[in-house]
Design an enzyme around this catalytic site. Sequence first.
Site, PDB file in Angstrom:
ATOM      1  N   GLY B 126       0.841  -1.198   0.000  1.00 54.69           N
ATOM      2  CA  GLY B 126       0.000   0.000   0.000  1.00 54.69           C
ATOM      3  C   GLY B 126       0.872   1.242   0.000  1.00 54.69           C
ATOM      4  O   GLY B 126       0.803   2.075   0.887  1.00 54.69           O
ATOM      5  N   SER B 128       1.056   3.571  -2.599  1.00 55.39           N
ATOM      6  CA  SER B 128       0.503   4.752  -3.281  1.00 55.39           C
ATOM      7  C   SER B 128      -0.860   5.137  -2.730  1.00 55.39           C
ATOM      8  O   SER B 128      -1.607   4.289  -2.261  1.00 55.39           O
ATOM      9  CB  SER B 128       0.342   4.471  -4.775  1.00 55.39           C
ATOM     10  OG  SER B 128       1.598   4.384  -5.376  1.00 55.39           O
ATOM     11  N   GLU B 243      13.432  -2.361  -3.432  1.00 56.66           N
ATOM     12  CA  GLU B 243      12.421  -2.512  -4.475  1.00 56.66           C
ATOM     13  C   GLU B 243      13.033  -2.158  -5.815  1.00 56.66           C
ATOM     14  O   GLU B 243      12.764  -2.785  -6.823  1.00 56.66           O
ATOM     15  CB  GLU B 243      11.193  -1.641  -4.208  1.00 56.66           C
ATOM     16  CG  GLU B 243      10.075  -1.954  -5.209  1.00 56.66           C
ATOM     17  CD  GLU B 243       8.878  -1.024  -5.122  1.00 56.66           C
ATOM     18  OE1 GLU B 243       7.847  -1.374  -5.683  1.00 56.66           O
ATOM     19  OE2 GLU B 243       8.965   0.049  -4.509  1.00 56.66           O
ATOM     20  N   GLU B 372      11.587   8.607 -14.613  1.00 52.04           N
ATOM     21  CA  GLU B 372      11.899  10.035 -14.445  1.00 52.04           C
ATOM     22  C   GLU B 372      12.414  10.291 -13.022  1.00 52.04           C
ATOM     23  O   GLU B 372      13.422  10.982 -12.830  1.00 52.04           O
ATOM     24  CB  GLU B 372      10.648  10.896 -14.700  1.00 52.04           C
ATOM     25  CG  GLU B 372      10.249  11.001 -16.173  1.00 52.04           C
ATOM     26  CD  GLU B 372       9.599   9.744 -16.722  1.00 52.04           C
ATOM     27  OE1 GLU B 372       8.955   9.010 -15.943  1.00 52.04           O
ATOM     28  OE2 GLU B 372       9.734   9.481 -17.930  1.00 52.04           O
TER      29      GLU B 372
END
Lengths: 388, 388, 352, 352
Positions: B126, B128, B243, B372
């Site tokens: 969880g 985002s 990650e 980005e």
Amino acid sequence: MQLKFNEKQNAFRTEVREWLSNNVPAEPLQSYDTREGFEQHREWEGKLYENRLSMVMWPQDLGGRGCDLIEWLIFEEEYYAAGAPMRVNQNGQLLLGPTLMEFGTDEQKHRFLPRMASSQDMWAQGWSEPDAGSDMASVRSKAIRDGDEYVINGQKTWSTRAIYADWVFGLFRSDPDSKRHHGLSYLVVPLDAPGVTIRPIKALNGKDAFAEVFFDDVRVPASNCIGEEGQGWSVAMATAGFERGLLLRSPARFQQTAKRLVDLYRQYAANHGENGALRDAVLESWMGAEAYAQAAYHTVGLVEKGAKIGAESSINKVIWSELDLKMHEAAMEMLGAYGELRGGSPAALDDGSWLEGFLFAQAGPIYAGTNEIQRNIIAERMLGLPRA
Amino acid sequence: MQLKFNEKQNAFRTEVREWLSNNVPAEPLQSYDTREGFEQHREWEGKLYENRLSMVMWPQDLGGRGCDLIEWLIFEEEYYAAGAPMRVNQNGQLLLGPTLMEFGTDEQKHRFLPRMASSQDMWAQGWSEPDAGSDMASVRSKAIRDGDEYVINGQKTWSTRAIYADWVFGLFRSDPDSKRHHGLSYLVVPLDAPGVTIRPIKALNGKDAFAEVFFDDVRVPASNCIGEEGQGWSVAMATAGFERGLLLRSPARFQQTAKRLVDLYRQYAANHGENGALRDAVLESWMGAEAYAQAAYHTVGLVEKGAKIGAESSINKVIWSELDLKMHEAAMEMLGAYGELRGGSPAALDDGSWLEGFLFAQAGPIYAGTNEIQRNIIAERMLGLPRA
Amino acid sequence: MDFTFTEDQLAFKEAISRFLKTEVPPEVLRDICDTEEGSTSELRQKMAEQGLAALSVPENQGGLGMDDTAWSLLTQELGYYAIPDSMADTAYVASGLLTALPEGTQQREQLLEMIAEGSIRIAVVHGVNPLVVDLHLADKALVEHEGEVHLVSREQFDCERNTSIDSSRRVSRLNFSASSASKIAGADDGSGVWAETLNRGALAVAGKSLGLAQRMLDLSVDYAIQRKQFGKPIGSFQAVKHKLADVVGGIETAKPTLYRAAYALANGDARADLYVSHAKLACCQAAMVAARHGIQVHGAMGYTWEADLQMFMKRAWALQASWGTAEFHRQRVADDILADGVAIGPQYTFEG
Amino acid sequence: MDFTFTEDQLAFKEAISRFLKTEVPPEVLRDICDTEEGSTSELRQKMAEQGLAALSVPENQGGLGMDDTAWSLLTQELGYYAIPDSMADTAYVASGLLTALPEGTQQREQLLEMIAEGSIRIAVVHGVNPLVVDLHLADKALVEHEGEVHLVSREQFDCERNTSIDSSRRVSRLNFSASSASKIAGADDGSGVWAETLNRGALAVAGKSLGLAQRMLDLSVDYAIQRKQFGKPIGSFQAVKHKLADVVGGIETAKPTLYRAAYALANGDARADLYVSHAKLACCQAAMVAARHGIQVHGAMGYTWEADLQMFMKRAWALQASWGTAEFHRQRVADDILADGVAIGPQYTFEG
């Protein structure tokens, strides 16, 4: 839609083609970034002018022949196909020229434009200042009005071939208390005026392609101001699009490079066998140049119908500059170990001409507004994306 | 430098290879983005766990076999070479797992890790929230302490496979007056707790690959907090690199894709003749995957000598995600008109597997921190360029 | 399995780096560009004193006996400082070639000793690399001729001088007449030796290119931090950041391929050609990207002679096709990995 | 020389655009995806009423007699709204094929009249395009067989249905037995007709791809303006701006190549293959770039079924190899421009 030239256009093409085939120097001129080459180019421009082929789109009474944009495209096609010399006075002819047409007084037009078309006067641009670069509004050079004159102090830089040129044009701060794009005036200054000092800047190729221009109490008459005093920014911007737009780098230039690249590949394939990746690079190059040419005719058609060229200039700038790089990179790969050789080397395969083009191509995404700035313009002005 | 495996490593490789060759399902499992496929994958993970092959680097007493990073790389190589099923519980195993190892109490470790390794507990992340995306610190979901419990209200999104999973972990604002990365706590929440609602989000491939998770007065015991209350940001960040780092996408995955691409090209060339551009795309793919693998061994060597993995994780993320795209684009070009066909189509050349990979590859430059953001991290943390 | 360098190797590299940094700053580089010879015997001598000349000469001939992996570090330093000297050609490529020849080959031991002493310059001439750096200064040339090894002295060959875009790089083509007098090894011994030599030549170019890439990155980062536009350092713009981040990506993925290839070469790996070509492609590509993004970040300044960047860009461009074009090396990769029954895939990262 | 459209052409295009915008908003598109047939006869009928069916049928057969240049505008609209219907296959490609057959060819006039009325669906089947859209709904198929033209009715062919990633696109392969009964033109007439037909098929794909590119750009711009992150609209970040600027560049350079090719086709230009292949490559490439940058700008949202973007991306991906792969078209470009004595260079932009 009618993709055929009319009789008048065909006749003009024939005339240009014949004249060029009779007059283009058999031996390439020396680089116009040298004194000697510069003068050779001046002479060539004079010859063009005599035949009204220097600035074909300018009115007759200012030294041109009043061609429209289609005829200009035809002229460019023939010019590049003939392998005619590079144009040495473009900063004047393409940047200052249109500005004078729009903002100059009659006196200024007749005083400057014919001599510019004939290259009796060679012009350097003074857009940039140290620490300004792409930020054109950060002008610090001053031009303070003193009676009928301006007194100029400050410094310009990246003035192309200014050490050889006769005049410089640019923006100067005429209101010393102003900021950014306010209070600027657009002035033209003779480079032999007392107080002007020029220091050459060597380019990548070792030649004095640029210069810094220093102004130390340089006096010019008020009649050297183009447009209203204090309105320099709008005067410059009204035609700044031209530099980035169609005229600066006509498609013909890149079509000719693409054709040379096709020839180089055919030669490469004959010696080394087919190479799929290089073949594709060559095809992409040809297609890119051709698309740019077709886009130019399309734009010209729209302009003739009354459309205005806007941020499309920025698209062109990005496209031709990156296309030029890719073409020269492909050429370098085909030249292999010999790609590093400069002209005059006995082992050079093409007397170093691809290498010179490769070096110059490096500047493409930088000059006339970096491609980063162009992409910002496309995103902000065409797409409406918010400024940072 | 010694690029040979020792006897222990070779023995481990042999064991893994043999076990996989005897146990990898002959028929591919269904997609783990479906309920049925999810349970098939849970079963497979259970089988891996029984043989201590689920989390080889975890300590023995937590369900692993205490392997080092080299052995982990060997495991991954054999795993992908064997065409074994995708790992379904990676969000737990790779994101929460290391965090529990570092910040969990002994009780928490034993409560969660073995069941995570065996996939008896499946975990959704969880990270985002709506309107947050790459901006991980803009957490609005609250977890307010009430005696021995937290009361959770808010919403998480992009929770991978949350509709099938058993638990979710994430950051919640435990200090309602705090801002950005202050006052957050790292909590784990059972998805069957009263007040939890899960709404699936369909991915590009039409499957319920993600979900939104709504929390409406959900109560969890204070013992579900990992690390100190209010320290959630540091707890999450300490292992967030994982990650993006080596573990999420081991090189073996891409080496196997590159190998399949080589096979596809050989087949293509046999049917259609050699194609230089496609050949080069295939070579680039193989080289890219191989370079990533070599970089991994190099990094692991440095880590074993005491170095810390930092922004290198961001380099890896950019590289594997863009490599994966290029490989799948090349495959689609080789499949030609048949590339658009999904599995089950009679005319599909590969039962749609390259297409599924192509779709998933589209997500690569987006998930786990967009490319980005990764490039910003490389520029700011490795190169020291100033923040905007 | 240990894919790292020893403390000793790293310390030696550090020492050389410090030495080159002090001895060959950009000003000196510019001075050397302006000389007739393009290289100085003082610098050559000093490098020899640092141990570079003797680095991979066998201990029997007075050398340090270090292998290709050491050179994979040192060539990066030679590139980083854009050293205008063909030291690696003599001390790595020629030395490797001579070492690989059977003991007792004519002049072999004597030449190796001279290399170790730093008292000789030997150029290596192979069809894949027609333009030879510093050939005009070479005392001897080792020349490939139909697989044989020929040894010729300066007075026995013609040196056709050419001008490179990199004005510190003096390249020439060699003309000579092969004879039984010049032959020091036949094709039976020579072919294998030349295969290895070609790989060393390519690997030296790869290492230098990678060093150049790193230098161009460092120069660009410095510039981006210091140069302001629109009131901010240009390094704070995303377009600049992302370009330089891509340069980092290129360098970091090329680096391990260079080390992998050096190890393969040092250990006689049967697939050395594959690994060397991979390294050559990756390192030269990293340098090309560093040059392109470097000049773009530098803006107009990058297009000048004054900015140091140009010296490193030009070297990088010149090295691009040195010791084999990109296509030459891609073909070698293809010849390996597209062959029938070849060992590729995740299990074969090291033991193919 | 006038490289622009007439007021009439532009007005017709505008009218069709308004019509499609109203009739086929994304919600309707989604509904159609969920149907069994994947296309509705109501929509088809309405499009016919707008004049699309009759557009290029000769006036003698009740059509409007407009040429390929009109379709270069209209296919963009079909792409922009991702119209889930094979209208252009019947009304442009099949109609063009029939028109090109000699007058009096069996069923020619009758079929053209039915096309103009909008009362028939005709699929065109050619080896270059093995997967045929809406074949399962076609009343007839015009099939290439050894250069001949065969006409077969629905009951005479097998339709092997396949599932596309674009769920509004229903593609099938056709199986049938060619016979003298099915043949309506021999290879002598057929070969030229098929060459033209292939070009029309490719050009329709090019136009649709370009329309899709523009739609993906528009969706991405909307998203970038509205979506905030780190307290700002993401469209204010340079990385987002520059990506979308590149999409614009791709579209703007592809557009004139599409018009150029349509003009060549309409005017029987001997180099039509070259221009069509150029257009196909440029337009499909523009769509690929728009898809890639579009999804990246959309972030995780772009990877979902919910965001409209996916429908346009999938169509763009599916069209990539439709009516000829990129390699097929590159080879056609190569066959022209790499040939001996070919007219290329700046003077030959239009009259080669």
